[in-house]
Motif scaffolding. Structure first.
Motif, PDB file in Angstrom:
ATOM      1  N   GLY A  50      40.765  42.985  31.071  1.00 39.30           N
ATOM      2  CA  GLY A  50      41.879  42.231  31.625  1.00 39.30           C
ATOM      3  C   GLY A  50      42.840  43.072  32.441  1.00 39.30           C
ATOM      4  O   GLY A  50      44.037  43.103  32.158  1.00 39.30           O
ATOM      5  N   ASN A  75      35.675  41.448  33.973  1.00 40.73           N
ATOM      6  CA  ASN A  75      36.918  42.189  33.765  1.00 40.73           C
ATOM      7  C   ASN A  75      37.301  42.111  32.290  1.00 40.73           C
ATOM      8  O   ASN A  75      38.314  41.520  31.933  1.00 40.73           O
ATOM      9  N   ALA A  86      44.892  44.100  35.948  1.00 36.87           N
ATOM     10  CA  ALA A  86      45.458  43.383  37.086  1.00 36.87           C
ATOM     11  C   ALA A  86      44.699  43.813  38.326  1.00 36.87           C
ATOM     12  O   ALA A  86      44.675  45.002  38.650  1.00 36.87           O
ATOM     13  N   GLU A  87      44.060  42.868  39.006  1.00 30.47           N
ATOM     14  CA  GLU A  87      43.176  43.214  40.117  1.00 30.47           C
ATOM     15  C   GLU A  87      43.920  43.665  41.365  1.00 30.47           C
ATOM     16  O   GLU A  87      43.309  44.094  42.333  1.00 30.47           O
ATOM     17  N   THR A 103      48.907  43.388  33.576  1.00 30.53           N
ATOM     18  CA  THR A 103      47.721  42.823  32.928  1.00 30.53           C
ATOM     19  C   THR A 103      47.126  41.767  33.848  1.00 30.53           C
ATOM     20  O   THR A 103      47.763  41.332  34.798  1.00 30.53           O
ATOM     21  N   GLY A 104      45.905  41.366  33.544  1.00 31.57           N
ATOM     22  CA  GLY A 104      45.265  40.302  34.308  1.00 31.57           C
ATOM     23  C   GLY A 104      44.456  39.439  33.358  1.00 31.57           C
ATOM     24  O   GLY A 104      44.409  39.708  32.153  1.00 31.57           O
ATOM     25  N   ALA A 105      43.818  38.427  33.872  1.00 35.79           N
ATOM     26  CA  ALA A 105      43.020  37.537  33.028  1.00 35.79           C
ATOM     27  C   ALA A 105      41.714  38.227  32.645  1.00 35.79           C
ATOM     28  O   ALA A 105      41.085  38.882  33.466  1.00 35.79           O
ATOM     29  N   LYS A 106      41.322  38.094  31.371  1.00 35.66           N
ATOM     30  CA  LYS A 106      40.064  38.687  30.926  1.00 35.66           C
ATOM     31  C   LYS A 106      38.907  37.796  31.342  1.00 35.66           C
ATOM     32  O   LYS A 106      39.009  36.586  31.283  1.00 35.66           O
ATOM     33  N   SER A 107      37.819  38.446  31.754  1.00 34.54           N
ATOM     34  CA  SER A 107      36.621  37.691  32.110  1.00 34.54           C
ATOM     35  C   SER A 107      35.429  38.595  31.868  1.00 34.54           C
ATOM     36  O   SER A 107      35.604  39.753  31.507  1.00 34.54           O
TER      37      SER A 107
END
Lengths: 474, 334
Positions: free
Chosen positions: A57, A54, A59-60, A47-51
């Motif tokens: 969310g 993105n 994972a970049e 997972t990654g940070a939601k923005s």
């Protein structure tokens, strides 16, 4: 020597027995028990940070795998359109691209082993059974994708950019988990050139239709009608659509829901009877032994005037179609004035299934990839490349469409909300096979309409009473 | 059983070992120490094949029996145990029993037809020549090669080839002449009453070549004098075949019967590739292996498919036992 003869006979027997057992073992050993322990979700899913850029969310920096069915659509659309499009927003995410003609053979062991790829185009002859996948919790819930902002406009949700039918069809057990991407329209296909040259008119009623068949037959120029005889799905599709037109959408809903006596409803008998008559009088000789390519090629050679098919036809036949053929389609003619649905009703169905594996390592990237596919650019270029409409509203606008696709697109527009479809083919494949087998016999006159309905109903009841088969309703 | 076969082979081959060497071996085995060495020697050779056999033959069997009692659908890692439910369902599965019927019919017809035709050809190629001695008809060497051709082609190729041969329109090799004569084309694969016989025809066509070669070899090992003696006694071709060739060839024919029986129970690729609806039209050509494949890899009912496999297993064992019983017959020594 006596001793030798004994041993020789013994040898022959033993060798024969060994030979007997081995092939049977081969049949059975194909099914090996699953690797235990792979049943649960991997401990860490990326997972990654939601923005805003993105919203899901992802994972970049984590890779994911895209598996494409290399069939009628090929895999160039994924490689050249969707994957680069995805990378425009997520440059660092590596995409592993896999193309295969055998989806189940390639992926089933990976699912059983708990190591599935993220994004799967589950299509073709060797696709995996969605019922089985759903039953085992392998399908990622895509509701979050629907509620995410669309790729093109952050103020519009993905849900509002696609056809409602796509969401309904992609929902299993109340959970939206299958992306039906391409939109197929069914109808009767003809060559505009052939019709214009002979002054034949597109029929709007069943009487006009049979009169046209009679005219074509008498003209001696070609056979009036054919269908892919080896794959009777092509004709039972048409029968069921006509039945829905006569009796309304509930006719097909009842069939899908395995309702008691659904196959014995009056509209179904009428539609089946109408096509059985057509089969007896107007079919291209040898139809029952020809497959879709053979009949479609005969069509391209002007040996037959009309055949029922979906809107993939033009793309499928692009190599054998004469340049001035002028592929066009018309919706099923009205059966009587009392039809429940008006003229112009078509069988339209989002198809070509994609899903994200719930138990894969990076399911969020798979969902984000779907968001890219559902952009205007992703869908529009797909339509242009493959002569196929998509479920993305208005994506084909402003794109250059071929003659067949344009006529399908017009038919769909004219139909408006009068569209029908059925789902039992995907839900209960054994029922599909039985209906296909029985319909082949109906068309060749070996089964009467009532017998045909009996057989379909019997199979439907069998499935209904089989506790091991997961049931669906719509 | 394979191991037993191997042991028997060893025994058989022993009889061809030069006598002096056999005697030496016997002396060698006298002492205890060498007994141990010999046991170790044999165990060393057997260990690997037995292990492979256990892993790749016995264990899949055992697993199939277990899977047959689950509702496993192929993708789950944790199948549920359902007891004999699959077997109960199987009893009412009309399509499966149709398939069993087709296999039974093939089991009778495929060996009979193939062996009859192969014997006839082999006889023509080896014994039935016009010239004074015992020889084949003119061009026998050439025909022997031609008959073997189908054996060289892959099964899938044969199936695709015959799809074209059987085509119901003017492109079909068999129907084109019929239609040129103004007759209705025959739906070799599309008429459910005919399709099964088309399949049988292809299976026989494909098998005959091998058995022609097998029987030719068998006939070559029959002493020439027997034929010559029969000829001198005034035997014609028919008598030569039924009174001399067939009895002396009986062992080989038995092997042929058993192997063709296996082939009949094991038919799959021809049916799956060649027919519409994989075993159609309308289940008119389906066989057990096709139903197993369909249930496992199209319907994803691995549990049920395994149950079908278990039934096929028992049919095969039953056939094996029956074949052994029937093949007990005295041999003619020569």
């Amino acid at each position: 020597m006596a001793d030798n003869s004994f041993s020789r006979r013994e040898l022959l027997r033993s060798a024969a027995l060994a030979g007997l057992l081995l092939p049977a073992a081969g049949t059975l050993s194909a099914c090996a028990t699953p690797a235990g322990g792979g049943g649960s979700t991997p401990a860490t899913q990326a997972t990654g940070a939601k923005s805003a850029a993105n919203p899901l969310g992802i994972a970049e920096d984590k890779p994911f795998e895209v598996v494409i069915f290399d069939g009628g659509y090929g895999d160039a659309y994924a490689k050249n359109i969707h994957e680069p499009l995805f990378n425009t927003k997520h440059a660092k995410v590596q995409i592993k691209h896999t193309a295969t003609k055998e989806i189940a053979k390639t992926l089933q062991p990976r699912f059983a082993g708990g190591n599935p790829p993220e994004f799967i185009n589950n299509s073709g002859d060797n696709s995996m059974d969605f019922g089985a996948l759903a039953q085992d919790g392998q399908l990622q819930d895509l509701t979050e994708l629907l509620d995410a902002p669309s790729w093109d406009d952050p103020n519009v949700k993905v849900r509002d950019t696609i056809l409602p039918a796509a969401i309904e069809l992609g929902t299993l057990d109340g959970k939206y988990c299958v992306l039906e991407y391409a939109n197929t329209v069914w109808g009767i296909w003809y060559s505009k050139k052939l019709f214009d040259d002979n002054g034949w008119q597109v029929p709007k009623t069943w009487d006009e239709f049979t009169a046209l068949c009679e005219t074509i037959k008498k003209s001696g120029k070609c056979a009036p009608f054919t269908y892919a005889g080896k794959h009777p799905f092509y004709i039972y599709e048409t029968i069921l659509t006509l039945a829905a037109k006569i009796g309304g959408v509930d006719v097909l809903k009842n069939i899908d829901n395995l309702a008691d006596g659904a196959w014995k409803a009056e509209p179904i008998a009428k539609a089946a009877g109408a096509f059985a008559d057509l089969g007896a009088k107007y079919l291209l000789q040898g139809t029952e032994g020809l497959d879709h390519i053979q009949t479609q090629t005969a069509h391209n050679k002007y040996k037959v005037a009309m055949l029922p098919c979906g809107s993939w036809l033009e793309n499928e036949q692009k190599d054998s179609t004469p340049s001035d053929f002028g592929y066009s389609m018309f919706p099923l003619p009205s059966f009587t004035d009392a039809d429940a649905l008006p003229y112009g009703t078509v069988h339209s169905r989002p198809g070509e299934e994609y899903f994200v594996a719930a138990k894969s390592a990076n399911p969020r990237a798979g969902m984000e990839y779907m968001r890219a596919m559902l952009s205007k650019e992703g869908a529009g270029k797909f339509s242009e490349l493959l002569s196929t409409l998509t479920v993305v509203k208005g994506a084909a606008e402003g794109r250059t469409l071929s003659s067949g696709l344009a006529s399908a697109s017009t038919a769909l527009q004219n139909a408006g909300t009068n569209t029908t479809y059925f789902r039992f083919r995907q839900w209960y494949q054994p029922l599909h096979d039985e209906v296909a087998a029985a319909t082949g016999q109906l068309m060749s006159g070996r089964l009467k309409v009532a017998e045909w309905a009996d057989r379909c109903q019997k199979k439907a009841d069998e499935i209904k009473n089989d506790s091991s088969v997961k049931k669906f309703t719509r | 059983m394979a191991i037993r076969a191997r042991a028997v082979t060893d025994r058989k081959q022993m009889s061809y070992v030069p006598l002096g060497f056999r005697a030496a071996l016997g002396r060698f085995a006298m002492t205890h120490r060498t007994d141990y060495t010999r046991a170790r020697f044999i165990a060393g050779f057997l260990a690997v094949p037995v292990l492979l056999y256990l892993i790749y033959v016995i264990s899949p069997y055992a697993q199939a029996f277990y899977i047959a009692m689950t509702n496993w659908r192929g993708v789950s890692a944790t199948p549920q145990f359902v007891g004999l439910e699959n077997f109960q369902r199987l009893l009412g599965d009309g399509v499966f029993w149709t398939a069993v019927g087709h296999n039974a019919l093939l089991l009778v017809l495929l060996p009979l037809l193939t062996i009859a035709i192969a014997l006839f050809f082999a006889f023509l190629l080896n014994v039935a020549g016009e010239s004074g001695g015992v020889s084949g008809i003119w061009g026998a060497r050439f025909y022997r090669v031609v008959f073997f051709f189908p054996q060289v082609l892959a099964v899938a190729i044969v199936a695709v080839l015959f799809q074209q041969v059987f085509r119901p329109d003017k492109s079909g090799m068999l129907n084109a002449p019929l239609m040129a004569l103004g007759l209705e084309p025959v739906g070799f694969l599309s008429n459910p009453d005919v399709a099964f016989w088309s399949i049988l025809g292809v299976l026989v066509w494909q098998a005959v070549g091998f058995y022609v070669v097998l029987f030719s070899a068998g006939m070559a090992s029959i002493p020439r004098e027997m034929f010559e003696a029969a000829r001198i006694d005034g035997a014609g071709r028919v008598q030569l075949f039924f009174q001399v060739t067939l009895p002396l060839l009986w062992d080989t024919v038995q092997v042929g019967l058993i192997y063709l029986g296996i082939a009949a129970l094991d038919v799959f690729a021809i049916v799956w590739v060649m027919t519409a609806e994989h075993g159609g039209p309308d289940h008119s050509t389906t066989v057990m292996a096709a139903e197993i494949y369909r249930n496992a890899f199209q319907y994803f009912r691995f549990g049920y498919a395994s149950a079908l496999g278990v039934v096929l297993f028992f049919f095969t064992v039953a056939f094996a036992v029956l074949a052994m019983r029937l093949s007990r017959r005295d041999r003619i020594e020569f």
